[in-house]
Design a protein around this motif. Sequence first.
Motif, PDB file in Angstrom:
ATOM      1  N   GLY A   4       0.796  -1.214   0.000  1.00 10.44           N
ATOM      2  CA  GLY A   4       0.000   0.000   0.000  1.00 10.44           C
ATOM      3  C   GLY A   4       0.828   1.263   0.000  1.00 10.44           C
ATOM      4  O   GLY A   4       0.308   2.347  -0.288  1.00 10.44           O
ATOM      5  N   ILE A   5       2.112   1.160   0.339  1.00  8.90           N
ATOM      6  CA  ILE A   5       2.972   2.341   0.288  1.00  8.90           C
ATOM      7  C   ILE A   5       3.123   2.822  -1.145  1.00  8.90           C
ATOM      8  O   ILE A   5       3.426   3.998  -1.389  1.00  8.90           O
ATOM      9  N   TYR A   6       2.899   1.920  -2.109  1.00  8.77           N
ATOM     10  CA  TYR A   6       2.935   2.282  -3.526  1.00  8.77           C
ATOM     11  C   TYR A   6       1.515   2.494  -4.015  1.00  8.77           C
ATOM     12  O   TYR A   6       0.614   1.699  -3.717  1.00  8.77           O
ATOM     13  N   ASP A   7       1.292   3.571  -4.746  1.00 11.71           N
ATOM     14  CA  ASP A   7      -0.031   3.872  -5.288  1.00 11.71           C
ATOM     15  C   ASP A   7      -0.313   2.909  -6.436  1.00 11.71           C
ATOM     16  O   ASP A   7       0.238   3.065  -7.536  1.00 11.71           O
ATOM     17  N   GLN A   8      -1.169   1.924  -6.190  1.00 10.97           N
ATOM     18  CA  GLN A   8      -1.416   0.871  -7.169  1.00 10.97           C
ATOM     19  C   GLN A   8      -2.194   1.353  -8.390  1.00 10.97           C
ATOM     20  O   GLN A   8      -2.286   0.621  -9.386  1.00 10.97           O
ATOM     21  N   LEU A   9      -2.718   2.565  -8.343  1.00 10.74           N
ATOM     22  CA  LEU A   9      -3.463   3.091  -9.488  1.00 10.74           C
ATOM     23  C   LEU A   9      -2.672   4.112 -10.286  1.00 10.74           C
ATOM     24  O   LEU A   9      -2.679   4.086 -11.517  1.00 10.74           O
ATOM     25  N   ALA A  10      -1.987   5.014  -9.620  1.00 10.76           N
ATOM     26  CA  ALA A  10      -1.349   6.138 -10.317  1.00 10.76           C
ATOM     27  C   ALA A  10       0.165   6.120 -10.242  1.00 10.76           C
ATOM     28  O   ALA A  10       0.816   6.951 -10.868  1.00 10.76           O
ATOM     29  N   GLY A  11       0.733   5.174  -9.495  1.00 12.53           N
ATOM     30  CA  GLY A  11       2.178   5.166  -9.335  1.00 12.53           C
ATOM     31  C   GLY A  11       2.623   6.165  -8.285  1.00 12.53           C
ATOM     32  O   GLY A  11       1.875   7.036  -7.847  1.00 12.53           O
ATOM     33  N   GLY A  12       3.877   6.044  -7.877  1.00 12.39           N
ATOM     34  CA  GLY A  12       4.436   6.927  -6.868  1.00 12.39           C
ATOM     35  C   GLY A  12       4.313   6.334  -5.478  1.00 12.39           C
ATOM     36  O   GLY A  12       3.342   5.647  -5.157  1.00 12.39           O
ATOM     37  N   PHE A  13       5.316   6.603  -4.647  1.00 11.21           N
ATOM     38  CA  PHE A  13       5.393   6.039  -3.307  1.00 11.21           C
ATOM     39  C   PHE A  13       5.025   7.074  -2.258  1.00 11.21           C
ATOM     40  O   PHE A  13       5.366   8.251  -2.366  1.00 11.21           O
TER      41      PHE A  13
ATOM     42  N   GLU B 267     -17.590   0.348  -2.758  1.00 14.54           N
ATOM     43  CA  GLU B 267     -17.120   1.432  -3.632  1.00 14.54           C
ATOM     44  C   GLU B 267     -16.482   0.878  -4.898  1.00 14.54           C
ATOM     45  O   GLU B 267     -16.629   1.459  -5.990  1.00 14.54           O
ATOM     46  N   LEU B 268     -15.780  -0.239  -4.791  1.00 19.75           N
ATOM     47  CA  LEU B 268     -15.215  -0.863  -5.991  1.00 19.75           C
ATOM     48  C   LEU B 268     -16.329  -1.332  -6.919  1.00 19.75           C
ATOM     49  O   LEU B 268     -16.258  -1.136  -8.146  1.00 19.75           O
ATOM     50  N   ILE B 269     -17.345  -1.947  -6.360  1.00 20.07           N
ATOM     51  CA  ILE B 269     -18.465  -2.411  -7.186  1.00 20.07           C
ATOM     52  C   ILE B 269     -19.190  -1.225  -7.805  1.00 20.07           C
ATOM     53  O   ILE B 269     -19.606  -1.264  -8.978  1.00 20.07           O
ATOM     54  N   GLY B 270     -19.335  -0.140  -7.052  1.00 22.66           N
ATOM     55  CA  GLY B 270     -19.985   1.045  -7.603  1.00 22.66           C
ATOM     56  C   GLY B 270     -19.222   1.634  -8.769  1.00 22.66           C
ATOM     57  O   GLY B 270     -19.820   2.177  -9.710  1.00 22.66           O
ATOM     58  N   ALA B 271     -17.907   1.531  -8.741  1.00 23.29           N
ATOM     59  CA  ALA B 271     -17.093   2.095  -9.820  1.00 23.29           C
ATOM     60  C   ALA B 271     -16.931   1.146 -11.000  1.00 23.29           C
ATOM     61  O   ALA B 271     -16.789   1.590 -12.145  1.00 23.29           O
ATOM     62  N   LEU B 272     -17.000  -0.172 -10.719  1.00 21.89           N
ATOM     63  CA  LEU B 272     -16.642  -1.146 -11.751  1.00 21.89           C
ATOM     64  C   LEU B 272     -17.774  -2.090 -12.132  1.00 21.89           C
ATOM     65  O   LEU B 272     -17.667  -2.798 -13.144  1.00 21.89           O
ATOM     66  N   GLY B 273     -18.826  -2.131 -11.352  1.00 21.19           N
ATOM     67  CA  GLY B 273     -19.839  -3.144 -11.560  1.00 21.19           C
ATOM     68  C   GLY B 273     -19.552  -4.368 -10.705  1.00 21.19           C
ATOM     69  O   GLY B 273     -18.455  -4.530 -10.159  1.00 21.19           O
TER      70      GLY B 273
ATOM     71  N   GLU C 233      -7.222  -2.336 -17.419  1.00 15.94           N
ATOM     72  CA  GLU C 233      -8.513  -1.676 -17.628  1.00 15.94           C
ATOM     73  C   GLU C 233      -9.154  -1.308 -16.296  1.00 15.94           C
ATOM     74  O   GLU C 233      -9.708  -0.206 -16.137  1.00 15.94           O
ATOM     75  N   VAL C 234      -9.087  -2.207 -15.337  1.00 18.16           N
ATOM     76  CA  VAL C 234      -9.662  -1.936 -14.013  1.00 18.16           C
ATOM     77  C   VAL C 234      -8.932  -0.775 -13.350  1.00 18.16           C
ATOM     78  O   VAL C 234      -9.550   0.121 -12.758  1.00 18.16           O
ATOM     79  N   ARG C 235      -7.620  -0.785 -13.430  1.00 18.01           N
ATOM     80  CA  ARG C 235      -6.839   0.331 -12.857  1.00 18.01           C
ATOM     81  C   ARG C 235      -7.263   1.654 -13.466  1.00 18.01           C
ATOM     82  O   ARG C 235      -7.428   2.657 -12.764  1.00 18.01           O
ATOM     83  N   SER C 236      -7.397   1.677 -14.758  1.00  9.85           N
ATOM     84  CA  SER C 236      -7.758   2.916 -15.443  1.00  9.85           C
ATOM     85  C   SER C 236      -9.131   3.409 -15.004  1.00  9.85           C
ATOM     86  O   SER C 236      -9.324   4.605 -14.741  1.00  9.85           O
ATOM     87  N   ARG C 237     -10.087   2.508 -14.898  1.00  9.24           N
ATOM     88  CA  ARG C 237     -11.437   2.908 -14.494  1.00  9.24           C
ATOM     89  C   ARG C 237     -11.467   3.366 -13.038  1.00  9.24           C
ATOM     90  O   ARG C 237     -12.160   4.335 -12.692  1.00  9.24           O
ATOM     91  N   LEU C 238     -10.712   2.694 -12.182  1.00 16.79           N
ATOM     92  CA  LEU C 238     -10.660   3.113 -10.779  1.00 16.79           C
ATOM     93  C   LEU C 238      -9.969   4.467 -10.631  1.00 16.79           C
ATOM     94  O   LEU C 238     -10.360   5.297  -9.800  1.00 16.79           O
TER      95      LEU C 238
END
Length: 677
Positions: free
Chosen positions: A235-244, A328-334, A379-384
């Motif tokens: 979790g110290i790494y941003d799994q969606l946008a990168g950066g620590f 919240e994940l289901i709300g964003a992704l189905g 694709e999931v990362r991009s949508r999140l």
Amino acid sequence: MANRLARATSPYLLQHKDNPVDWWPWGSDAFAEAKQRDVPVLISVGYSSCHWCHVMAHESFEDDEIAKVLNAGFVSIKVDREERPDVDAVYMTATQAMTGQGGWPMTVFATPDGDPFFCGTYFPKAQFGKLLESVTTAWRDQRDGVLKQGAAVVQAVGGAQLVGGPTAPISAELLTAAAQGLFQEHDETYGGFGAAPKFPPHMNLLFLLRHHERTGSAQALEVVRHTCEQMGRGGIYDQLAGGFARYAVDGTWTVPHFEKMLYDNALLLRAYTQLWRITGDPLARRIADETAEFLLRDLGTPQGGLASALDADTDGTEGLTYAWTPAELIGALGEQDGTWAADLFRVTTAGTFEHGKSVLVLARDIDDADPPIVTRWREVRSRLLTARAARPQPARDDKVVASWNGLAITALAEHGVLTGSSSFRDAAVALAEVLASRHLVDGRLRRVSRDGVVGSPAGVLEDYGCVAEGFLAVHQITSDPRWLGLARQLLDVALTHFGTGEGGFYDTADDAEKLLTRPADPTDNATPSGASALCAALVGYAALTGETAYREAADAALSTLGPLIGGHPRFAGYSAAVAEAALTGPFEIAVSIPVSAQAASGGGPAPSADPLAAAAIRHAPGGTVIVVGRPDQAGVPLLAERPLIDGRSTAYVCRGFVCERPVTAEEDLVARLRSAN
């Protein structure tokens, strides 16, 4: 009504401009006011992305009753520690001497002469209010005792900052002892060193990578690989946008303190890039690519520099932007993709963070997964990320710090040349132009700028070292002699104005503002110490030019750091990395290419475009200096008297400007490097 901080350029100071506290910025006027009024001084030190700084501000500095007491009985000074690291260092030493610990916000009560007599960090409102009453009473009724306490603290601070201690020359045995010390503290389950909270050990990783390359130590490489994998999937790494983020509050890298600092990401970019160079690890390459993209996308300023940090809080709440629930994940992704993402990112109903929310971690290795899974993950990362962009976002401290941008220049240059990415290579050059044109004023560095306007704080030693090293990196990827000349200019200033006379260095210049004592901290903490950064630049400059005086200065300085390297390696990572390069030589590699090849690339060749140069870049050990260009190129000493053989690109592998027989074949160059090391 806004207070005096409304005229500040520091984003941290500007956060306090509307406080009811009658703040003063650091300066002689504030202390003169305290003398005229015969009141003590409150020195409050912090930085814009500091969570507990925000908490104390909301609880106390925005409170009318607290402000009334402060305004009546004190002169209150607010300091941005990132803008004035010298002030921070002096009073942090006092705080640690008095309390045995330190941190931010730092709360110091001092005499009108600046002598600290009571120090602490965060105080809750009720406790802070009582403290103000106690200090006011002591100042009124026990003045002699207060002044004696201040004098004693000043004496203790001065003793803590003494230079000229024991030395130890750099040796293979010393660096082996340092590596062994790190091995003993390595967390074999989760990587990193020590227990929670865990900070990314970027400089130790760079050291161990170089140690592996020099000695062949499989353990050193495995410690780096394991730690980088655990951080990159945590979790110290941003799994969606990168950066620590700055650090993890636990031992598993799961829950971060959410602020993202430029210096951490620049240093981690170097570590992951070098790990990929050595191992070809796809996770290391992905993390390096994403971290470089994060630097430019999220920290880039309109004026061309890189901002200092993203805040830990969003609207006063940590993790508001980043944490998720399964719903919240289901709300964003189905339903289907949301459930899949919850499993992949370990988002549970119990949560790993606060209020039943979870910080995204990568529960399984995705980089070697089957292509359909990788495609779905992307694709999931991009949508999140799109969904997250609609949330409130953390504030950004957009001041440009010279040393931290210097670190980023070196990191981007290394990444760009190793991966063949012209965009990151060009970004390194552009950043160097910003520092050269904006931060270099009358031959001296200024530490900060904001909105394109340079600030008044003078550069400290780490600024000179990190920026000089960045300029040398740009010289190597452009073969432009201008950057070599600018690096020498900075090194000459540092040698003239920062030296102790005994091989070491102070952190402030001999003509800088006089403080209680002249700080000289050799330890590598969140960033390289000024001494280790300067050593890196001195070693590199000597290798690029053959000017031995700079290498002699580096060796003398490294010997003052030797006891720290051998005895406390966790706090000497960059010093040890520089020492590894110095012990190796470092290698100096000149790759002479035909004039036609340089002309075809517009006069400034991308070094990796030449196959022979690319082999040198990929296989030379860390710390090597490499210059690619036409033979006898003006202003480039490493290319002097380096002719082509049979009109072909030719590589010269040298140490101390003594070269082995030149080679023109890639396999011969690789063999030469392996046998020489």
